[in-house]
Design an enzyme around this catalytic site. Structure first.
Site, PDB file in Angstrom:
ATOM      1  N   GLU A  52      28.135   6.236  35.725  1.00  0.00           N
ATOM      2  CA  GLU A  52      29.122   6.200  36.715  1.00  0.00           C
ATOM      3  C   GLU A  52      30.109   7.392  36.875  1.00  0.00           C
ATOM      4  O   GLU A  52      30.761   7.672  35.935  1.00  0.00           O
ATOM      5  CB  GLU A  52      29.944   4.841  36.324  1.00  0.00           C
ATOM      6  CG  GLU A  52      29.059   3.591  36.262  1.00  0.00           C
ATOM      7  CD  GLU A  52      29.947   2.319  35.903  1.00  0.00           C
ATOM      8  OE1 GLU A  52      31.131   2.353  35.356  1.00  0.00           O
ATOM      9  OE2 GLU A  52      29.194   1.319  35.654  1.00  0.00           O
ATOM     10  N   HIS A  57      39.342  12.728  43.860  1.00  0.00           N
ATOM     11  CA  HIS A  57      39.714  13.277  45.032  1.00  0.00           C
ATOM     12  C   HIS A  57      39.722  11.938  45.933  1.00  0.00           C
ATOM     13  O   HIS A  57      38.992  11.028  45.678  1.00  0.00           O
ATOM     14  CB  HIS A  57      38.536  14.181  45.502  1.00  0.00           C
ATOM     15  CG  HIS A  57      38.630  14.465  46.924  1.00  0.00           C
ATOM     16  ND1 HIS A  57      39.609  15.396  47.363  1.00  0.00           N
ATOM     17  CD2 HIS A  57      37.952  13.969  47.934  1.00  0.00           C
ATOM     18  CE1 HIS A  57      39.256  15.503  48.671  1.00  0.00           C
ATOM     19  NE2 HIS A  57      38.679  14.803  49.272  1.00  0.00           N
ATOM     20  N   PHE A  82      35.815  -3.060  24.869  1.00  0.00           N
ATOM     21  CA  PHE A  82      37.047  -3.734  24.854  1.00  0.00           C
ATOM     22  C   PHE A  82      37.247  -4.932  24.764  1.00  0.00           C
ATOM     23  O   PHE A  82      36.482  -5.815  25.431  1.00  0.00           O
ATOM     24  CB  PHE A  82      38.020  -3.070  25.864  1.00  0.00           C
ATOM     25  CG  PHE A  82      37.984  -1.712  25.943  1.00  0.00           C
ATOM     26  CD1 PHE A  82      39.030  -0.889  25.211  1.00  0.00           C
ATOM     27  CD2 PHE A  82      37.135  -0.894  26.704  1.00  0.00           C
ATOM     28  CE1 PHE A  82      39.219   0.273  25.263  1.00  0.00           C
ATOM     29  CE2 PHE A  82      37.461   0.664  26.623  1.00  0.00           C
ATOM     30  CZ  PHE A  82      38.496   1.412  25.870  1.00  0.00           C
TER      31      PHE A  82
END
Length: 85
Positions: A52, A57, A82
């Site tokens: 990914e 921008h 996590f």
């Protein structure tokens, strides 16, 4: 921007999972900074890797179907799980 399964499978098999940084270009556009996650995808029960790309921008419109070119220039950290937000 996510790479297709076919592109992910063509990455070198010995590349470590984790977070990388470098440069990205969409189509024939300008080159921008990016960070990239290479990791095991829980959607695929962690048997497939996903790649990914987060391009640093703001684009004026979607770029689905465009060619995404990247250059990885460095490594930030290993992949982490996590337990919570």
């Amino acid at each position: 921007a996510n790479f297709s399964e076919q592109v992910v499978e063509s990455f070198p098999s010995d590349i470590s999972t984790g977070i990388y940084y470098g440069w990205a270009c969409v189509g024939n556009g300008d080159v921008h900074k990016m960070v990239l996650s290479i990791g095991w995808n829980p959607f695929y029960k962690n048997i497939k890797k996903s790649v990914e790309t987060h391009i640093i921008h703001t684009f004026k419109e979607d770029f689905y179907g465009e060619i995404l070119s990247i250059v990885i220039t460095g490594y930030i950290r290993p992949e982490k799980n996590f337990d919570s937000l």
